[in-house]
Design a protein around this motif. Structure first.
Motif, PDB file in Angstrom:
ATOM      1  N   THR A   8      -9.357  -6.694 -19.595  1.00 19.17           N
ATOM      2  CA  THR A   8     -10.651  -6.134 -19.969  1.00 19.17           C
ATOM      3  C   THR A   8     -11.736  -6.758 -19.102  1.00 19.17           C
ATOM      4  O   THR A   8     -11.463  -7.628 -18.264  1.00 19.17           O
ATOM      5  N   GLN A   9     -12.977  -6.330 -19.292  1.00 17.84           N
ATOM      6  CA  GLN A   9     -14.101  -6.885 -18.536  1.00 17.84           C
ATOM      7  C   GLN A   9     -14.682  -8.128 -19.220  1.00 17.84           C
ATOM      8  O   GLN A   9     -15.053  -9.094 -18.560  1.00 17.84           O
ATOM      9  N   ASP A  36     -13.693  -1.881 -22.592  1.00 12.43           N
ATOM     10  CA  ASP A  36     -14.525  -2.664 -21.673  1.00 12.43           C
ATOM     11  C   ASP A  36     -14.748  -4.088 -22.183  1.00 12.43           C
ATOM     12  O   ASP A  36     -14.938  -5.009 -21.389  1.00 12.43           O
ATOM     13  N   ASP A 121      -9.889 -14.584 -12.004  1.00 14.38           N
ATOM     14  CA  ASP A 121     -10.013 -14.122 -13.379  1.00 14.38           C
ATOM     15  C   ASP A 121      -9.881 -15.269 -14.372  1.00 14.38           C
ATOM     16  O   ASP A 121      -9.401 -16.356 -14.057  1.00 14.38           O
ATOM     17  N   THR A 133      -9.605 -11.419 -18.228  1.00 17.00           N
ATOM     18  CA  THR A 133     -10.973 -10.913 -18.310  1.00 17.00           C
ATOM     19  C   THR A 133     -11.822 -11.461 -17.176  1.00 17.00           C
ATOM     20  O   THR A 133     -11.506 -12.490 -16.578  1.00 17.00           O
ATOM     21  N   ARG A 134     -12.921 -10.765 -16.894  1.00 16.10           N
ATOM     22  CA  ARG A 134     -13.856 -11.247 -15.883  1.00 16.10           C
ATOM     23  C   ARG A 134     -14.826 -12.258 -16.469  1.00 16.10           C
ATOM     24  O   ARG A 134     -15.233 -13.196 -15.797  1.00 16.10           O
ATOM     25  N   LEU A 357     -21.581  -7.125 -13.984  1.00 16.79           N
ATOM     26  CA  LEU A 357     -20.530  -6.089 -13.919  1.00 16.79           C
ATOM     27  C   LEU A 357     -20.766  -5.113 -12.757  1.00 16.79           C
ATOM     28  O   LEU A 357     -21.891  -4.852 -12.381  1.00 16.79           O
TER      29      LEU A 357
END
Length: 357
Positions: A8-9, A36, A121, A133-134, A357
Motif C-alpha cells: 500500500t502507499q 491506498d 520501502d 508501504t511508502r 505521494l
C-alpha cells in the motif's frame, strides 16, 4: 479477523482518535481505504484505548473528549452524549458508527510487531504477515506502555500492584487498605470511587497537587503544558507529564472530595515493605494494594529497528513528522495527545503525506 493487502502507499497503526483523524483526511484527499492506505488496530473492538477503561469512568470526569473531524455529519457529538453511561461504551459506539459511515475499513485485531527498511520501502510486520508501504503513521498512543516508577522494596510487597491500565472496579478493593499513587485525574477518580469501599485510603504524590478553578478537565486548557510537550518533541527529549503543567481542575466533584478530606495528598513514600509503605517521616502504613496512577509512555517499541530514538530519550518530532525519517509520522505524540490536538495533527499529517505521494 480480516485479511490484509501486502502492499500500500500508507499504513496507519492504531484506530484511536489520532489514527481515525488521519484516515478521515486521507479519504478527503480521495485516497481509498484498504487500497491506498491501510489502518491496522490491535484492539478487539472500536474506541481505541477507551474500550479498555474501567466502567465507572464517565465523560466529564476525565480529560475532555472532542469530536472527531466530520462527526457532525453523523449527527452525534460528545458534547451531547449521555454522561450517565460508561465513557468506554459511548466512545466505542461513536467510533464504530464513525468507521462505518466513512467506510475506513479498519483491520482488526491486527498487532504490529515491527517496522523496518527493505530497500526504499518500509515493511510493517504484523500478526497477519507483513505489508510493504511508502509511509507510516504511528498512532499507537500510550495505553500499551504503562509506567510504574521504581521504589526500594517494590518486589518484596506481598499485596497487589495495580496500574491504571489494569484497574477494573472499586469492588475489587472492598475492605482493603489502599494507597493510590499519582497526582492526575485518574488517581483522583480512583480515590473518589474507593472512598466508601476501601477500609483505609492513602494518597501519595511526588509533588503537591495544584488545583485550578476550572469547570472541566481538559488538556487544551494547559497551554504551557502543551508548549512543553511540543518543545520536548522538537528536541528529541523524553516527554514531560501533562498534569505537571495543567494542574487539576477543581470541579464540583473534586471540591466536594477535598472538603470531605478524601483528596488530601501526602508526600511520596520512601520505600515499600512486605506489608505496606514507609513514609518519609519514618512512619509505616499497612496496605493491601498499591494503585499506580502514574501514567504511560509513548508506545514505540515496534519502531525500534528504525533507530529513531535520540540519546535524550525521545523522538525528534515536529508537526507530527519524524526529523530522522520523513516517511514516518507520529500522530497523537506529545502536544497532539488530546483529542483536539489529534484532530489538528490528522489534517497536518495528511497534507504532508499527500505532498510526498
Amino acid at each position: 479477523m480480516t485479511t490484509s493487502s501486502n502492499e500500500t502507499q500508507v499504513v496507519i497503526v492504531g484506530a484511536g482518535q489520532a489514527g481515525l483523524a488521519v484516515a478521515y483526511y486521507l479519504k478527503r484527499f480521495e485516497l481509498t481505504p484498504g487500497v491506498d492506505f491501510i489502518l491496522f488496530d490491535r484492539g478487539p473492538g472500536t474506541g481505541g484505548a477507551w474500550q479498555f477503561r474501567w466502567d465507572a469512568l464517565k465523560l466529564g470526569s476525565a480529560h475532555k473528549v472532542n469530536d472527531l473531524p466530520g462527526m457532525a455529519e453523523l449527527g452525534i457529538s460528545f458534547e451531547t452524549a449521555d454522561r450517565s453511561l460508561p465513557a468506554k461504551d459511548i466512545v466505542a459506539g461513536y467510533y464504530r458508527r464513525y468507521e462505518e459511515f466513512f467506510e475506513l475499513n479498519v483491520q482488526r485485531p491486527v498487532t504490529v510487531t515491527s517496522v523496518f527498511n527493505r530497500g526504499a520501502d518500509l515493511v510493517v510486520e504484523h500478526s497477519l504477515g507483513e505489508t510493504t508501504t511508502r509511509m507510516l503513521v504511528n498512532a499507537t498512543g500510550t495505553w500499551g506502555a504503562p509506567f510504574v516508577p521504581y521504589y526500594p522494596g517494590v518486589t518484596t510487597f506481598s499485596g497487589r500492584h495495580v496500574h491504571t491500565s489494569s484497574y477494573l472496579a472499586a469492588d475489587e478493593f472492598a475492605g482493603k487498605r489502599v494507597v493510590v499513587v499519582g497526582g492526575g485525574t485518574s488517581a483522583i477518580g480512583f480515590l473518589l470511587e474507593l472512598e466508601t469501599v476501601a477500609a483505609e485510603l492513602f494518597w501519595a504524590t511526588r509533588r503537591p497537587v495544584e488545583f485550578r478553578d476550572e469547570s472541566e478537565l481538559t488538556i487544551e486548557g494547559g497551554v504551557a503544558a502543551v508548549a512543553a510537550q511540543d518543545a520536548a518533541a522538537r528536541a528529541g527529549e523524553a516527554l514531560p507529564s501533562i498534569v505537571s503543567g495543567t494542574g487539576v481542575p477543581r470541579t464540583r466533584r473534586v471540591a466536594a472530595g477535598i472538603a470531605r478530606g478524601v483528596l488530601v495528598e501526602r508526600p511520596m513514600f520512601s520505600a515499600i515493605e512486605e506489608h505496606g509503605v514507609r513514609w518519609p517521616d519514618g512512619t509505616f502504613s499497612e496496605v493491601d494494594a498499591i494503585i499506580w496512577a502514574t501514567g504511560f509512555r509513548p508506545e514505540l517499541r515496534h519502531l525500534a529497528p528504525l533507530r529513531l530514538r535520540e540519546k535524550k530519550g525521545g523522538l525528534t518530532v515536529a508537526s507530527g513528522a519524524s526529523w530522522q525519517d520523513p516517511r514516518i509520522f507520529l500522530a497523537g505524540y506529545g502536544p497532539q495527545a488530546s483529542t483536539i490536538g489529534a484532530n489538528r495533527a490528522g489534517r497536518v499529517i495528511a497534507r504532508q503525506i499527500m505532498a510526498q505521494l
